[in-house]
Design a protein around this motif. Structure first.
Motif, PDB file in Angstrom:
ATOM      1  N   SER A 101       1.422 -14.951   1.105  1.00 11.80           N
ATOM      2  CA  SER A 101       2.179 -15.797   2.033  1.00 11.80           C
ATOM      3  C   SER A 101       2.566 -17.136   1.407  1.00 11.80           C
ATOM      4  O   SER A 101       3.669 -17.645   1.642  1.00 11.80           O
ATOM      5  N   GLY A 150      -4.681 -17.369   2.346  1.00 11.93           N
ATOM      6  CA  GLY A 150      -4.391 -18.764   2.653  1.00 11.93           C
ATOM      7  C   GLY A 150      -4.297 -19.682   1.459  1.00 11.93           C
ATOM      8  O   GLY A 150      -4.445 -20.899   1.612  1.00 11.93           O
ATOM      9  N   THR A 184       0.826  -1.205   0.000  1.00 14.31           N
ATOM     10  CA  THR A 184       0.000   0.000   0.000  1.00 14.31           C
ATOM     11  C   THR A 184       0.866   1.263   0.000  1.00 14.31           C
ATOM     12  O   THR A 184       1.810   1.374   0.783  1.00 14.31           O
ATOM     13  N   ASN A 193      -2.178  -0.472  -4.857  1.00 12.05           N
ATOM     14  CA  ASN A 193      -3.016  -0.491  -3.659  1.00 12.05           C
ATOM     15  C   ASN A 193      -2.766   0.798  -2.884  1.00 12.05           C
ATOM     16  O   ASN A 193      -1.616   1.136  -2.590  1.00 12.05           O
ATOM     17  N   GLY A 196      -1.693 -16.374   5.471  1.00 18.54           N
ATOM     18  CA  GLY A 196      -1.208 -17.714   5.169  1.00 18.54           C
ATOM     19  C   GLY A 196      -2.234 -18.774   5.503  1.00 18.54           C
ATOM     20  O   GLY A 196      -3.429 -18.498   5.679  1.00 18.54           O
TER      21      GLY A 196
HETATM   22  C1  LIG Z   1       4.292  -8.832   4.881  1.00 17.14           C
HETATM   23  C2  LIG Z   1       2.909  -8.516   4.365  1.00 17.14           C
HETATM   24  C3  LIG Z   1       2.621  -7.218   3.962  1.00 17.14           C
HETATM   25  C4  LIG Z   1       1.346  -6.898   3.481  1.00 17.14           C
HETATM   26  N1  LIG Z   1       1.092  -5.617   3.089  1.00 17.14           N
HETATM   27  C5  LIG Z   1      -0.136  -5.307   2.591  1.00 17.14           C
HETATM   28  C6  LIG Z   1      -0.404  -3.998   2.131  1.00 17.14           C
HETATM   29  O1  LIG Z   1       0.443  -3.107   2.158  1.00 17.14           O
HETATM   30  N2  LIG Z   1      -1.657  -3.730   1.658  1.00 17.14           N
HETATM   31  C7  LIG Z   1      -2.618  -4.693   1.592  1.00 17.14           C
HETATM   32  O2  LIG Z   1      -3.735  -4.402   1.131  1.00 17.14           O
HETATM   33  N3  LIG Z   1      -2.383  -5.951   2.004  1.00 17.14           N
HETATM   34  C8  LIG Z   1      -1.168  -6.263   2.500  1.00 17.14           C
HETATM   35  N4  LIG Z   1      -0.926  -7.544   2.923  1.00 17.14           N
HETATM   36  C9  LIG Z   1      -2.017  -8.548   2.855  1.00 17.14           C
HETATM   37  C10 LIG Z   1      -1.911  -9.433   1.614  1.00 17.14           C
HETATM   38  O3  LIG Z   1      -1.957  -8.656   0.448  1.00 17.14           O
HETATM   39  C11 LIG Z   1      -3.043 -10.474   1.589  1.00 17.14           C
HETATM   40  O4  LIG Z   1      -4.297  -9.822   1.463  1.00 17.14           O
HETATM   41  C12 LIG Z   1      -3.080 -11.331   2.850  1.00 17.14           C
HETATM   42  O5  LIG Z   1      -1.765 -11.617   3.283  1.00 17.14           O
HETATM   43  C13 LIG Z   1      -3.843 -12.644   2.655  1.00 17.14           C
HETATM   44  O6  LIG Z   1      -3.277 -13.415   1.627  1.00 17.14           O
HETATM   45  P1  LIG Z   1      -2.196 -14.591   1.890  1.00 17.14           P
HETATM   46  O7  LIG Z   1      -2.772 -15.498   2.941  1.00 17.14           O
HETATM   47  O8  LIG Z   1      -2.003 -15.234   0.549  1.00 17.14           O
HETATM   48  O9  LIG Z   1      -0.943 -13.918   2.372  1.00 17.14           O
HETATM   49  C14 LIG Z   1       0.341  -7.894   3.413  1.00 17.14           C
HETATM   50  C15 LIG Z   1       0.639  -9.205   3.812  1.00 17.14           C
HETATM   51  C16 LIG Z   1       1.903  -9.523   4.284  1.00 17.14           C
HETATM   52  C17 LIG Z   1       2.198 -10.938   4.714  1.00 17.14           C
END
Ligand SMILES: Cc1cc2nc3c(=O)[nH]c(=O)nc-3n(C[C@H](O)[C@H](O)[C@H](O)COP(=O)(O)O)c2cc1C
Length: 255
Positions: free
Chosen positions: A236, A214, A3, A56, A185
């Motif tokens: 993740s 996840g 973001t 974003n 995750g």
């Molecule tokens: C280290 C990290 C930084 C993230 N930074 C943002 C962010 O800046 N803006 C946002 O909308 N989501 C952010 N997210 C959320 C991810 O984009 C995603 O929506 C969330 O992790 C769920 O997906 P996943 O389980 O595949 O990680 C971040 C996630 C992680 C792990």
């Protein structure tokens, strides 16, 4: 990308990211560390990538929540010419009060302002850039229905479900479970898929759902589509499995 916020900001003090490797999970409280929207646009102007590039956008940590709309409008103005689509982040748990923007009146004001600015920008640039709303997994059915109503009323182009969760289901025994921040995750999968199911019912196909949360296998990517999503995002899962996860997801969702 993102973001990104209007002004540069350092984010939260380190440590702010924790790997719960035995759960294929992450807890983060990064807090939108970024160099500001001008720096992002300057960098993107020199990028040769021609694929889909979503940007974003969010608000600075010290912008009062009552003035949040101004931050989003400024970021929309600046990123419009460089983005394939723009995601509106009102669901990070790491910026104080941000999730309040998911409330009925706050969301109505925010989406109304963004839609009318998008219309003006589309006219100005002769190019329609979709706006996508990114929501939290920590919502009940009533809240999801209200958000779905607002998305339809304001003709928002798509919705990303979901961001990270404040819940700790599935990682209770981890020594890191007490760290503040959003959990992502593997343990997020069920909760974010349930949001997709409710949203799909409320939206009745009127706008597309982009799944996040996840996805750690091709099977799980497929389950997101079966729950009502049309696209998936991986964060993740990519950290723990690497880029071959993308190929696995493509293979599994080739329905
Ligand atoms: C280290 C990290 C930084 C993230 N930074 C943002 C962010 O800046 N803006 C946002 O909308 N989501 C952010 N997210 C959320 C991810 O984009 C995603 O929506 C969330 O992790 C769920 O997906 P996943 O389980 O595949 O990680 C971040 C996630 C992680 C792990």
């Amino acid at each position: 990308m993102g973001t990104v916020t209007p002004r540069p900001q350092p984010g939260n003090p380190k440590p702010r990211l924790f790997r719960l490797a035995e759960h294929q999970a992450i807890i983060n409280r990064m807090g939108f560390n970024n160099d500001g929207v001008e720096a992002l646009c300057e960098r993107l102007a020199h990028v040769r990538y021609r694929g889909i590039l979503g940007v974003n956008i969010g608000k600075n940590f010290d912008t009062p929540i009552e003035q949040a709309v101004d931050d989003y409008l400024l970021c929309l103005d600046k990123t419009y010419p460089v983005a394939s689509y723009i995601a509106i982040n009102i669901s990070s748990p790491n910026t104080k009060n941000l999730r309040q923007l998911q409330g009925v009146s706050e969301l109505d004001a925010l989406l109304g302002a963004l839609k009318s600015r998008q219309t003006a920008l589309a006219d100005q640039y002769g190019n329609y850039v979709p706006i996508v709303l990114k929501i939290a997994p920590d919502l009940d059915t009533g809240q999801i229905n209200n958000i779905a109503d607002a998305l339809r009323r304001h003709r928002i182009d798509a919705v990303i479900a979901t961001n990270t969760t404040l819940g700790r289901e599935g990682v209770e025994k981890s020594p890191l479970a007490a760290e503040a921040g959003g959990l992502s995750g593997s343990p997020l999968f069920e909760k974010s898929t349930a949001v997709i199911r409710s949203l799909a019912q409320a939206l009745a196909g009127e706008l597309p759902i982009i799944a996040a949360g996840g996805i750690t296998s091709g099977k799980r990517a497929r389950a997101k589509l079966e729950a009502g999503a049309t696209l998936v995002q991986i964060y993740s899962g990519l950290i723990y499995s690497g880029p071959q996860l993308v190929a696995e997801c493509v293979e599994a969702t080739n329905m």
